[in-house]
Design a protein around this motif. Sequence first.
Motif, PDB file in Angstrom:
ATOM      1  N   LEU A   1      -0.834  -4.004   9.000  1.00 31.69           N
ATOM      2  CA  LEU A   1      -1.976  -4.572   8.282  1.00 31.69           C
ATOM      3  C   LEU A   1      -1.827  -6.087   8.161  1.00 31.69           C
ATOM      4  O   LEU A   1      -2.815  -6.824   8.231  1.00 31.69           O
ATOM      5  CB  LEU A   1      -2.095  -3.935   6.892  1.00 31.69           C
ATOM      6  CG  LEU A   1      -2.632  -2.509   6.862  1.00 31.69           C
ATOM      7  CD1 LEU A   1      -2.479  -1.906   5.464  1.00 31.69           C
ATOM      8  CD2 LEU A   1      -4.111  -2.484   7.278  1.00 31.69           C
TER       9      LEU A   1
ATOM     10  N   GLN B   1       0.436   4.405  -0.099  1.00 29.24           N
ATOM     11  CA  GLN B   1       0.116   5.599   0.691  1.00 29.24           C
ATOM     12  C   GLN B   1       0.211   5.338   2.191  1.00 29.24           C
ATOM     13  O   GLN B   1       0.011   6.251   2.994  1.00 29.24           O
ATOM     14  CB  GLN B   1      -1.290   6.109   0.326  1.00 29.24           C
ATOM     15  CG  GLN B   1      -1.409   6.562  -1.135  1.00 29.24           C
ATOM     16  CD  GLN B   1      -0.329   7.557  -1.511  1.00 29.24           C
ATOM     17  OE1 GLN B   1      -0.148   8.589  -0.841  1.00 29.24           O
ATOM     18  NE2 GLN B   1       0.408   7.265  -2.578  1.00 29.24           N
ATOM     19  N   GLN B   2       0.497   4.089   2.569  1.00 35.22           N
ATOM     20  CA  GLN B   2       0.704   3.749   3.967  1.00 35.22           C
ATOM     21  C   GLN B   2       2.201   3.667   4.256  1.00 35.22           C
ATOM     22  O   GLN B   2       3.006   3.397   3.371  1.00 35.22           O
ATOM     23  CB  GLN B   2       0.055   2.393   4.284  1.00 35.22           C
ATOM     24  CG  GLN B   2      -1.423   2.308   3.957  1.00 35.22           C
ATOM     25  CD  GLN B   2      -2.264   3.230   4.813  1.00 35.22           C
ATOM     26  OE1 GLN B   2      -2.034   3.344   6.015  1.00 35.22           O
ATOM     27  NE2 GLN B   2      -3.240   3.886   4.210  1.00 35.22           N
ATOM     28  N   THR B   3       2.582   3.901   5.487  1.00 37.29           N
ATOM     29  CA  THR B   3       3.991   3.811   5.846  1.00 37.29           C
ATOM     30  C   THR B   3       4.427   2.342   5.885  1.00 37.29           C
ATOM     31  O   THR B   3       3.596   1.422   5.869  1.00 37.29           O
ATOM     32  CB  THR B   3       4.270   4.433   7.224  1.00 37.29           C
ATOM     33  OG1 THR B   3       3.631   3.635   8.231  1.00 37.29           O
ATOM     34  CG2 THR B   3       3.769   5.873   7.296  1.00 37.29           C
TER      35      THR B   3
ATOM     36  N   PHE C   1       0.870  -1.181   0.000  1.00 34.95           N
ATOM     37  CA  PHE C   1       0.000   0.000   0.000  1.00 34.95           C
ATOM     38  C   PHE C   1       0.905   1.227   0.000  1.00 34.95           C
ATOM     39  O   PHE C   1       1.528   1.556   1.003  1.00 34.95           O
ATOM     40  CB  PHE C   1      -0.916  -0.014   1.219  1.00 34.95           C
ATOM     41  CG  PHE C   1      -1.928  -1.120   1.193  1.00 34.95           C
ATOM     42  CD1 PHE C   1      -3.094  -0.995   0.450  1.00 34.95           C
ATOM     43  CD2 PHE C   1      -1.716  -2.301   1.897  1.00 34.95           C
ATOM     44  CE1 PHE C   1      -4.032  -2.019   0.409  1.00 34.95           C
ATOM     45  CE2 PHE C   1      -2.645  -3.328   1.869  1.00 34.95           C
ATOM     46  CZ  PHE C   1      -3.806  -3.182   1.117  1.00 34.95           C
TER      47      PHE C   1
ATOM     48  N   ARG D   1       6.316   6.507   3.592  1.00 35.22           N
ATOM     49  CA  ARG D   1       5.277   5.830   2.818  1.00 35.22           C
ATOM     50  C   ARG D   1       5.886   4.807   1.865  1.00 35.22           C
ATOM     51  O   ARG D   1       7.018   4.939   1.405  1.00 35.22           O
ATOM     52  CB  ARG D   1       4.466   6.846   2.019  1.00 35.22           C
ATOM     53  CG  ARG D   1       3.589   7.738   2.884  1.00 35.22           C
ATOM     54  CD  ARG D   1       2.722   8.627   2.022  1.00 35.22           C
ATOM     55  NE  ARG D   1       1.838   9.464   2.828  1.00 35.22           N
ATOM     56  CZ  ARG D   1       0.936  10.288   2.322  1.00 35.22           C
ATOM     57  NH1 ARG D   1       0.800  10.396   0.998  1.00 35.22           N
ATOM     58  NH2 ARG D   1       0.161  11.011   3.116  1.00 35.22           N
TER      59      ARG D   1
ATOM     60  N   TYR E   1      -3.017  -7.789  11.410  1.00 39.80           N
ATOM     61  CA  TYR E   1      -4.289  -7.231  11.875  1.00 39.80           C
ATOM     62  C   TYR E   1      -5.027  -8.130  12.857  1.00 39.80           C
ATOM     63  O   TYR E   1      -5.721  -7.651  13.751  1.00 39.80           O
ATOM     64  CB  TYR E   1      -5.211  -6.942  10.672  1.00 39.80           C
ATOM     65  CG  TYR E   1      -5.834  -8.176  10.068  1.00 39.80           C
ATOM     66  CD1 TYR E   1      -7.121  -8.584  10.403  1.00 39.80           C
ATOM     67  CD2 TYR E   1      -5.130  -8.965   9.157  1.00 39.80           C
ATOM     68  CE1 TYR E   1      -7.693  -9.711   9.862  1.00 39.80           C
ATOM     69  CE2 TYR E   1      -5.689 -10.102   8.606  1.00 39.80           C
ATOM     70  CZ  TYR E   1      -6.966 -10.463   8.956  1.00 39.80           C
ATOM     71  OH  TYR E   1      -7.514 -11.598   8.420  1.00 39.80           O
TER      72      TYR E   1
ATOM     73  N   GLU F   1       2.872   0.795   8.863  1.00 40.16           N
ATOM     74  CA  GLU F   1       1.441   0.561   8.669  1.00 40.16           C
ATOM     75  C   GLU F   1       1.200  -0.639   7.760  1.00 40.16           C
ATOM     76  O   GLU F   1       0.257  -1.426   7.989  1.00 40.16           O
ATOM     77  CB  GLU F   1       0.781   1.812   8.102  1.00 40.16           C
ATOM     78  CG  GLU F   1       0.670   2.945   9.127  1.00 40.16           C
ATOM     79  CD  GLU F   1       0.295   4.274   8.505  1.00 40.16           C
ATOM     80  OE1 GLU F   1      -0.128   5.175   9.248  1.00 40.16           O
ATOM     81  OE2 GLU F   1       0.431   4.427   7.257  1.00 40.16           O
ATOM     82  N   ASN F   2       2.015  -0.804   6.724  1.00 41.16           N
ATOM     83  CA  ASN F   2       1.897  -1.976   5.855  1.00 41.16           C
ATOM     84  C   ASN F   2       2.076  -3.260   6.654  1.00 41.16           C
ATOM     85  O   ASN F   2       1.344  -4.236   6.463  1.00 41.16           O
ATOM     86  CB  ASN F   2       2.930  -1.914   4.730  1.00 41.16           C
ATOM     87  CG  ASN F   2       2.410  -1.234   3.476  1.00 41.16           C
ATOM     88  OD1 ASN F   2       1.753  -1.862   2.644  1.00 41.16           O
ATOM     89  ND2 ASN F   2       2.699   0.048   3.342  1.00 41.16           N
TER      90      ASN F   2
END
Length: 249
Positions: free
Chosen positions: A109, A100-102, A98, A140, A112, A105-106
């Motif tokens: 995910l 646009q995610q850092t 992704f 990102r 999760y 954050e990737n």
Amino acid sequence: MSVLTSEAEPLLRVTALESGYGKIRVLHGIDLHIAAGEVVTLLGPNGAGKSTLLRAISGLLPVNAASVRFDGRDISNGTPREAARAGLVHVIEGHRVFTQQTVTENLLLAAYDLPRGERHARVDEALSFFPEIAQKRHERGASLSGGQQQMLVVAQGLVRRPRLLMLDEPSAGLSPVLVDRVLTVIAQLQKQGTAVLLVEQLVEKALAAANRVYALSQGRIVLEATTSEANLPQRLERAYFGHEDAAAV
């Protein structure tokens, strides 16, 4: 490196697997096994069915007339989520991050459904294998090079702490230096007891990283061997051109 030396149940055993896309049958009676902590490479020409086999094992494709057992349990026609929760993680060829995610954050995910208090520790653990992207954990995905994004994809699989990691063409788009980084990670994982099933076009590097090799041609296993065999390159060539029957070692 360790190889399967006893009759103990392997971590993964695939028996008589048939699969494909709709009415198109791609795989024809595949038999394959992987021991705990073993690295196995799957070779074959384009269109042989390598990616299809990984997708069938991980539940992305239906299987017919087959038994897929992982850690003693039948996971035939289970879902990818069920496979991942059991410890079988598939890093899919061409998977993208992704952008646009850092980086963090990737990876979160990918974690999760893990206990909340455990997620950041898993992220740190996965990043420890890849210092290049660990330095960019707050940037990102779009800021990463193509090779760094590929490393992030592998790191997403490692967040799951797999018992068996299936890697489909992890070197695609990577520079030689980054290819060696991924192969170093495979060696580290094996030392920790993680099994790896590797699909790779860089034959020499794949064989150097593995204990055993299967060769696939036209949806059938045409060779099984240990990678220490002195005449393995010749056997692989004969297998690719249809002059050798499948042989277990």
